[in-house]
Design a protein around this motif. Structure first.
Motif, PDB file in Angstrom:
ATOM      1  N   GLN A 160       0.849  -1.184   0.000  1.00 18.71           N
ATOM      2  CA  GLN A 160       0.000   0.000   0.000  1.00 18.71           C
ATOM      3  C   GLN A 160       0.890   1.241   0.000  1.00 18.71           C
ATOM      4  OE1 GLN A 160      -2.971   0.068   3.061  1.00 18.71           O
ATOM      5  NE2 GLN A 160      -3.877   1.947   2.312  1.00 18.71           N
ATOM      6  N   HIS A 161       0.920   1.935  -1.124  1.00 23.10           N
ATOM      7  CA  HIS A 161       1.629   3.203  -1.256  1.00 23.10           C
ATOM      8  C   HIS A 161       1.156   3.904  -2.517  1.00 23.10           C
ATOM      9  CE1 HIS A 161       4.712   1.641  -4.207  1.00 23.10           C
ATOM     10  NE2 HIS A 161       4.289   0.516  -3.677  1.00 23.10           N
ATOM     11  N   HIS A 162       1.455   5.190  -2.593  1.00 23.40           N
ATOM     12  CA  HIS A 162       1.005   6.006  -3.722  1.00 23.40           C
ATOM     13  C   HIS A 162       1.963   5.877  -4.899  1.00 23.40           C
ATOM     14  CE1 HIS A 162      -2.362   8.285  -1.962  1.00 23.40           C
ATOM     15  NE2 HIS A 162      -1.765   7.997  -0.825  1.00 23.40           N
ATOM     16  N   PRO A 163       1.451   6.031  -6.106  1.00 20.50           N
ATOM     17  CA  PRO A 163       2.311   6.013  -7.288  1.00 20.50           C
ATOM     18  C   PRO A 163       2.989   7.364  -7.476  1.00 20.50           C
ATOM     19  CG  PRO A 163       0.069   6.433  -7.955  1.00 20.50           C
ATOM     20  CD  PRO A 163       0.039   6.197  -6.454  1.00 20.50           C
ATOM     21  N   PRO A 164       3.918   7.434  -8.429  1.00 20.88           N
ATOM     22  CA  PRO A 164       4.487   8.745  -8.749  1.00 20.88           C
ATOM     23  C   PRO A 164       3.432   9.634  -9.419  1.00 20.88           C
ATOM     24  CG  PRO A 164       5.250   7.081 -10.312  1.00 20.88           C
ATOM     25  CD  PRO A 164       4.462   6.362  -9.248  1.00 20.88           C
ATOM     26  N   GLU A 165       3.676  10.907  -9.427  1.00 20.77           N
ATOM     27  CA  GLU A 165       2.785  11.858 -10.110  1.00 20.77           C
ATOM     28  C   GLU A 165       2.831  11.594 -11.613  1.00 20.77           C
ATOM     29  OE1 GLU A 165       0.739  14.287  -8.844  1.00 20.77           O
ATOM     30  OE2 GLU A 165       1.199  13.375  -6.911  1.00 20.77           O
ATOM     31  N   ALA A 166       1.691  11.775 -12.269  1.00 21.09           N
ATOM     32  CA  ALA A 166       1.607  11.567 -13.714  1.00 21.09           C
ATOM     33  C   ALA A 166       0.637  12.574 -14.319  1.00 21.09           C
ATOM     34  CB  ALA A 166       1.143  10.148 -14.017  1.00 21.09           C
ATOM     35  N   ARG A 167       0.895  12.932 -15.564  1.00 16.75           N
ATOM     36  CA  ARG A 167      -0.030  13.801 -16.309  1.00 16.75           C
ATOM     37  C   ARG A 167      -1.196  12.951 -16.782  1.00 16.75           C
ATOM     38  NH1 ARG A 167       4.722  14.218 -18.393  1.00 16.75           N
ATOM     39  NH2 ARG A 167       4.183  13.311 -20.408  1.00 16.75           N
ATOM     40  N   PRO A 168      -2.425  13.313 -16.454  1.00 16.62           N
ATOM     41  CA  PRO A 168      -3.574  12.520 -16.900  1.00 16.62           C
ATOM     42  C   PRO A 168      -3.723  12.584 -18.422  1.00 16.62           C
ATOM     43  CG  PRO A 168      -4.275  14.320 -15.430  1.00 16.62           C
ATOM     44  CD  PRO A 168      -2.808  14.463 -15.649  1.00 16.62           C
ATOM     45  N   LEU A 169      -4.030  11.435 -19.024  1.00 15.12           N
ATOM     46  CA  LEU A 169      -4.252  11.373 -20.466  1.00 15.12           C
ATOM     47  C   LEU A 169      -5.632  10.837 -20.820  1.00 15.12           C
ATOM     48  CD1 LEU A 169      -0.885  10.014 -21.926  1.00 15.12           C
ATOM     49  CD2 LEU A 169      -1.793  12.333 -22.071  1.00 15.12           C
ATOM     50  N   TRP A 170      -5.937   9.639 -20.346  1.00 11.96           N
ATOM     51  CA  TRP A 170      -7.155   8.963 -20.781  1.00 11.96           C
ATOM     52  C   TRP A 170      -7.942   8.443 -19.583  1.00 11.96           C
ATOM     53  CZ3 TRP A 170      -3.097   5.875 -23.755  1.00 11.96           C
ATOM     54  CH2 TRP A 170      -2.615   6.635 -24.828  1.00 11.96           C
ATOM     55  N   HIS A 171      -9.262   8.354 -19.762  1.00  7.29           N
ATOM     56  CA  HIS A 171     -10.158   7.939 -18.674  1.00  7.29           C
ATOM     57  C   HIS A 171     -11.334   7.139 -19.244  1.00  7.29           C
ATOM     58  CE1 HIS A 171     -12.494   8.245 -14.959  1.00  7.29           C
ATOM     59  NE2 HIS A 171     -13.524   8.458 -15.746  1.00  7.29           N
ATOM     60  N   TRP A 172     -11.718   6.079 -18.538  1.00 11.08           N
ATOM     61  CA  TRP A 172     -12.920   5.306 -18.845  1.00 11.08           C
ATOM     62  C   TRP A 172     -13.630   4.973 -17.535  1.00 11.08           C
ATOM     63  CZ3 TRP A 172      -8.161   4.194 -21.003  1.00 11.08           C
ATOM     64  CH2 TRP A 172      -8.059   4.340 -22.388  1.00 11.08           C
ATOM     65  N   ALA A 173     -14.926   4.695 -17.647  1.00 14.04           N
ATOM     66  CA  ALA A 173     -15.733   4.295 -16.492  1.00 14.04           C
ATOM     67  C   ALA A 173     -16.577   3.081 -16.886  1.00 14.04           C
ATOM     68  CB  ALA A 173     -16.600   5.452 -16.023  1.00 14.04           C
ATOM     69  N   PRO A 174     -15.967   1.893 -16.943  1.00 13.89           N
ATOM     70  CA  PRO A 174     -16.737   0.707 -17.324  1.00 13.89           C
ATOM     71  C   PRO A 174     -17.783   0.376 -16.265  1.00 13.89           C
ATOM     72  CG  PRO A 174     -14.578   0.059 -16.516  1.00 13.89           C
ATOM     73  CD  PRO A 174     -14.583   1.560 -16.591  1.00 13.89           C
TER      74      PRO A 174
END
Length: 142
Positions: free
Chosen positions: A10-24
């Protein structure tokens, strides 16, 4: 044989620029999202070259995290893909905070369920964290 599993850390990922998103909303959405993802990664370029070295593994990783969230988590499910300076961040959020990702370590492959281990093997890093929105499972791919 008893099945041994180890939860991802359990830990956070590095920061990233958002690109794509889906909501299945269900498993029936996955083929459409896989097609859309393949189209997007084939068009995404870095310095004129394809930005994804292994598109099949990339799609497999996204599909594995999405399908696990839909099968074992609770809806709604949110899928986000972003970029760090040198990697891709795949994050899938569902509402089953009490159930962290646990790859099977000694299951017979004929029984299935080996996807998280395969994804972790290809990843530069993986983990999960909880927030008010739910359980965020993430992998960092080259």
């Amino acid at each position: 044989m008893a099945e041994h599993t180890t939860a991802w850390q359990q830990h956070h990922p590095p920061e990233a620029r958002p690109l794509w998103h889906w909501a299945p909303t269900g498993l029936a959405d996955l083929p459409r999202i896989r097609r859309d993802l393949r189209d997007r990664i084939s068009e995404h370029r870095t310095d004129g070259r394809p930005a994804v070295a292994d598109p099949d593994m990339f799609v497999l990783a996204v599909d594995e995290l999405m399908s696990n969230a839909l099968r074992h988590g609770r809806t709604p499910v949110e899928v986000d893909i972003g970029r760090t300076d040198d990697a891709w961040l795949l994050t899938v959020c569902d509402r089953a905070v009490e159930d962290p990702p646990r790859p099977a370590l000694d299951r017979d492959p004929a029984e299935g369920g080996m996807g998280l281990g395969l994804v972790a093997h290809a990843a530069l890093g993986e983990g999960w964290y909880a927030s008010d929105a739910g359980k965020h499972v993430w992998v960092l791919l080259p």
